[in-house]
Each structure stands twice: as structure tokens, then as C-alpha cells.
Design an enzyme around this catalytic site. Structure first.
Site: not given
Ligand code: ADP
Ligand code: MG
Length: 517
Positions: A61, A381, A94-95
């Protein structure tokens, strides 16, 4: 003294000006972005954080990592603020926001090297951010609280690749049920309890208390519970009263005990007369009162935490009573059932099936504290995302689809501009590529190939083309259900742009020399 020699700030203050200040600020921001970049997306890695007392957190996270990193550099701190704003405003993404901010600054750096003035860059970035919001709105699809299927996919997307992954189907149903029951973030309590499997987590339309019934003679379960919520002790042996009694003879002692018993009897009568069959007391309950309550078949728990009392009040509609004489039927709260349940060798009190609860509880289960904490973060989240989707009423597909589409349209938009701002809009459009690129990279794919393939699909008009990080193929991210509320993307773009332009406008850093305290 000449103008050159004169100083208006303390001699020992640290000062960096012009390009040097800019370079260092950009570098610091890029380092922050680079650090959490590897955690982006379902295939992102985790970080192990060890605090000063040796406590370990393993997490993916973004905001948790940044909070624990104890960042000192002022520009890097500004980037951490972006993550916090993103977390507060929308609860996820956030990332994404931080990685994008880092890349905006990296792209700005090459423009600065080409002697483009920071003012032009910030102007161009703002134009590009505004245009991105338009593109997002135009591509988004409408969603309402009735679109349960879409909401569940949003919850699942938020949990993919997180600690909650293995039971994301069950958990996403729980999240959506909770939000539908009460779509306000502060009304959904997430409680942790070690033991059992994550898939055994459950939604309670009510409250779970770490409390047992006070007397074994009390019923283990009460249907159609009528709950009296008391902030008054059910006991007499209060030091105040003790001080007033001086006992000189054994008969007086007996009289005193009799009197005490009759006072407790009166209290219990008052409770029973109100029609209550459950008593939850913030203060203590005397042994005799416990016995008397059990005789009347009333379920009672004592020393309930204040925060729990407030949640019970919200969930059941009970008023918190501070004077027993005032207790009446209208003060009682309602729950379908109140019961004592053994959870992992410990008894807890469940207040279930409250009609129209203003507060619900998700009880997260898992084998260890570490597992549960990470599941809890992922759940939070997901809750945030589902609420955001309902509030913002629009949904977009993730997996890089949005970013590539925005980037494509920005490129066209840039050509409509004249002068150096065009360069800045193009830089912004290039910076967006970092998101799909990183998703690919973290999945062990070739980022250049994947990006090229993605772009060609978007050029063919497939606006939802995204990366399937599990197969390495290009997919229609909307059809595959990788869905996110529009506000995550729009907030990430606006807060990243804001911090990047703020950092670019700084041309002087004047720091007081911090002396040892
Ligand atoms: P953040 O802190 O930005 O939410 P995450 O590690 O949760 O970071 O990653 C979010 C990213 O992962 C987003 O760009 C989302 O579209 C992508 N994502 C989530 N699930 C999938 C999936 N099944 N396939 C491809 N990309 C995904
Ligand atoms: Mg996320």
C-alpha cells in the site's frame, strides 16, 4: 558594504538557488516515486517496513509505505503529501499519483535542460491536466448503486494482487453489501480478529464487541433484541457511598447488604420494565445485579468501550441512558439477534441484523496479525473505491487503458497549441506512459513491446485496451471487469499535476540551520 556581500538571512542558513535547487528537488521527488514504483498493480512487489521498535509491516500500500519511511527532504515530503491527499479524498490510487508526479518532474527536467522556462512548463501541465479530465469524463460510463455487478468488480479490482487476493470474491460481496447498507465511509467499521481463514470474514449489520455475557445463567442468544445502552454503573459499592456509611454492629452490616440488594433489585426492575432484554453497560455491573438480570433472562455485558457504545447507538438506534430512572421503551435499540459467539477460543458479543443500521461492521479474519492487517488495508481501499464510484457516478477501466487513451488524445491536443506550451503538453502525455509501462514491468513483461501494442490498439479505436498482467496479452479491460471509479484517476491526475507544478515553481530553498536540540 557592497550589494554582493550583504546578506539578509542568517549566515548559517543553508541556501540553494536556481537550477541547483530545482535539480535537487526534482531528484528527491523522483527517488520517492522510484521507491514505490515496484509496488504498482496486481503484480507489484511488497515492501517490508521495520519501525524503530522493530515492528514489522509487510505491505503493498503506497501511502502506508510512504508514511513509515520518515522522509526528511522538503520536496520529497511534498510528494508524500500527494499520497495523503489521494488517500483522504478517494482512499485509493496513491501509488499511481506518486509515480505519475515523479514522471511529470522527470519529463520537466528534460524541458528545463532545453531552456524551457518553468512557467511555460507549469502552464502546459495545467492545460494538459484540464484536457485529461475532459477525456476521462467523455470515456467514462455511468454507474449507480443498483449496478451491483459493476460495484463488485470495482471492489475486486482494488483488491487484486493485495493480501485479500485469495478471497476477493467473498470479500468484494461483503464490501458491496456493506456500502449498499450504508454508503458512508465512517459508518463502516472494519474490525480484525486473528484466527480462521480470510474467506470466513463476514459482514455484520450491527456491531461486534470483544465482550462476554456477564453471567452463565444468561441466554447465549436473544432474538428480537431490545437493547438498553447504559452509561451508568449497575452497582452500589461506589467509594462515594462507602464513605458515608460507618458500620458499628453486625446487624447494621446485614441491614446495609439488604438495602444494597434492594437498590440493585430496583435498578434491574427498572430495566425489565422498559422491556429491554439486552443490557450493554459502559460501566460495571455488580455480581448481585448480574444474577438478578440473568433471572429475568436478560443478556448483559459490562465495561463496553465508549467508541463501541457510540457505534451500537448508531447501529441499533438506542439512546445512551445516563440515569436509570429515565430509561423508557423509546430509548431501546433494536437488533434481530444478540448472541455470544466463540471466535478462536474467545467469546464475543455479536449484535446482528439491525433494521436500517447507520453503522455496519466487517469482521476480518485471517491466520496472523500481519495477514489481517494487509487484508484490512485492501478492504479499506475497496470500500473507498465503491463509495467513490457511487458518489462520482462514473466508472472507467484500469489496467493502463485510461492512461493510454488520455495520452493519445493529449498528443492530438498538443498539436492544436502553439509555442513551447505544446512541448509541455507533449511531455505530460509522455509522462502518462509510465503507468502502463510500470504495470507491465512489474508483471515481468517487456514494457516497450507492451506499450507499443497498447498504443496501436488505441489507435485502432479500442479505448479500453489494457494490459492483462496475468497473461501478458492486451485485453478489453472493461469487458474483463478491471474497473475503477473515475475519481481515482481524476484525483491522481490533479494532485500529481499540482505537486509537480509546485515543485517546478521553486527556485530557491532557504533552510534554517537546525541546531541540535
Ligand atoms: P494504487 O495505490 O495506485 O491504487 P495499486 O497497486 O492498487 O496502486 O495498482 C493500481 C493499478 O493496478 C491501476 O492502474 C489498476 O488499473 C491496475 N490493476 C488493477 N487490477 C488489475 C488487473 N486485474 N489487471 C491489470 N491491471 C490492474
Ligand atoms: Mg489500489
Amino acid at each position: 558594504m557592497s550589494e554582493r556581500e550583504m546578506s539578509v538571512i542568517p549566515e548559517d542558513a543553508l541556501r540553494q538557488s536556481g537550477r541547483l535547487a530545482q535539480k535537487n528537488n526534482i531528484l528527491a521527488a523522483k527517488i520517492v516515486a522510484e521507491t514505490i514504483r515496484t509496488t504498482l498493480g496486481p503484480k507489484g512487489m511488497d515492501k517490508m517496513l521495520v519501525d524503530q521498535s522493530g515492528n514489522v509491516t509487510v505491505t503493498n500500500d503506497g501511502v502506508t509505505i510512504l508514511k513509515e519511511m520518515q522522509i526528511e527532504h522538503p520536496a520529497a515530503k511534498m510528494v508524500v503529501e500527494v499520497a495523503k491527499t489521494q488517500e483522504d479524498e478517494v482512499g485509493d490510487g496513491t501509488t499511481t499519483a506518486v509515480v505519475f508526479a515523479g514522471e511529470l518532474l522527470k519529463q520537466a527536467e528534460s524541458l528545463l535542460e532545453k531552456e524551457v522556462h518553468p512557467t511555460i512548463i507549469t502552464k502546459g501541465y495545467q492545460l494538459a491536466a484540464a484536457k485529461s479530465q475532459d477525456v476521462l469524463k467523455n470515456m467514462a460510463k455511468h454507474v449507480t448503486i443498483a449496478d451491483v455487478d459493476i460495484l463488485q468488480k470495482i471492489a475486486m479490482t482494488a483488491m487484486t494482487g493485495k493480501g485479500a487476493e485469495s478471497s476477493k470474491e467473498t470479500l468484494s460481496k461483503i464490501v458491496v453489501d456493506a456500502v449498499i447498507a450504508h454508503p458512508k465511509r465512517e459508518s463502516i467499521r472494519v474490525e480484525k480478529k486473528v484466527g480462521a481463514e480470510t474467506s470466513q470474514s463476514e459482514l455484520i449489520k450491527g456491531v461486534v464487541l470483544d465482550k462476554v455475557k456477564v453471567h452463565p445463567g444468561m441466554p447465549a442468544s436473544v432474538e428480537h433484541a431490545k437493547i438498553a445502552l447504559l452509561n451508568v454503573p449497575l452497582e452500589i459499592r461506589d467509594t462515594e457511598i462507602d464513605a458515608k456509611i460507618s458500620i458499628t454492629e453486625p446487624t447494621q452490616m446485614q441491614q446495609f447488604l439488604d438495602m444494597e440488594e434492594s437498590m440493585l433489585k430496583t435498578m434491574v426492575e427498572q430495566i425489565a420494565e422498559s422491556g429491554a432484554n439486552v443490557v450493554l453497560c459502559q460501566k460495571g455491573i455488580d455480581d448481585v445485579a448480574q444474577y438478578l438480570l440473568s433471572k429475568k433472562g436478560i443478556y448483559a455485558a459490562r465495561r463496553v468501550k465508549r467508541s463501541d457504545v457510540e457505534a451500537i447507538s448508531k447501529a441499533t438506534g438506542a439512546s445512551i441512558v445516563t440515569n436509570l430512572a429515565d430509561l423508557s421503551t423509546t430509548d431501546l435499540g433494536a437488533a434481530g439477534r444478540v448472541e455470544e459467539v466463540m471466535v478462536n477460543d474467545e467469546a464475543m458479543t455479536y449484535i446482528r441484523n439491525c433494521p436500517n443500521p447507520k453503522s455496519v461492521t466487517i469482521l476480518v479474519r485471517g491466520s496472523t496479525e500481519h495477514v489481517i492487517s494487509e487484508v484490512k488495508r485492501a478492504l479499506e481501499d475497496a470500500i473507498g473505491d465503491v463509495i467513490c464510484a457511487i458518489d462520482s457516478r462514473y466508472v472507467v477501466a484500469g489496467a493502463g487503458a485510461c492512461e493510454v487513451e488520455i495520452s493519445k488524445q493529449l498528443h492530438v491536443y498538443a498539436d492544436s497549441l502553439s509555442g513551447k506550451e505544446q512541448l509541455a503538453v507533449k511531455a505530460f502525455s509522455l509522462a502518462l506512459d509510465i503507468l502502463p509501462q510500470t504495470l507491465a514491468e512489474n508483471a515481468g513483461l517487456d514494457p516497450i513491446d507492451v506499450l507499443a501494442e497498447l498504443k496501436s490498439k488505441h489507435d485502432e479505436g479500442e479505448k479500453w485496451a489494457g494490459i492483462n498482467v496475468f497473461t501478458g496479452k492486451i485485453m478489453d479491460a472493461f469487458v474483463e471487469g478491471v474497473l475503477e471509479p473515475i475519481s481515482i484517476k481524476s484525483q491522481a491526475i490533479s494532485s500529481a499535476t499540482e505537486v509537480a507544478t509546485m515543485i517546478l515553481r521553486i527556485d530557491d530553498v532557504i533552510a534554517a540551520n537546525r541546531t541540535e536540540e
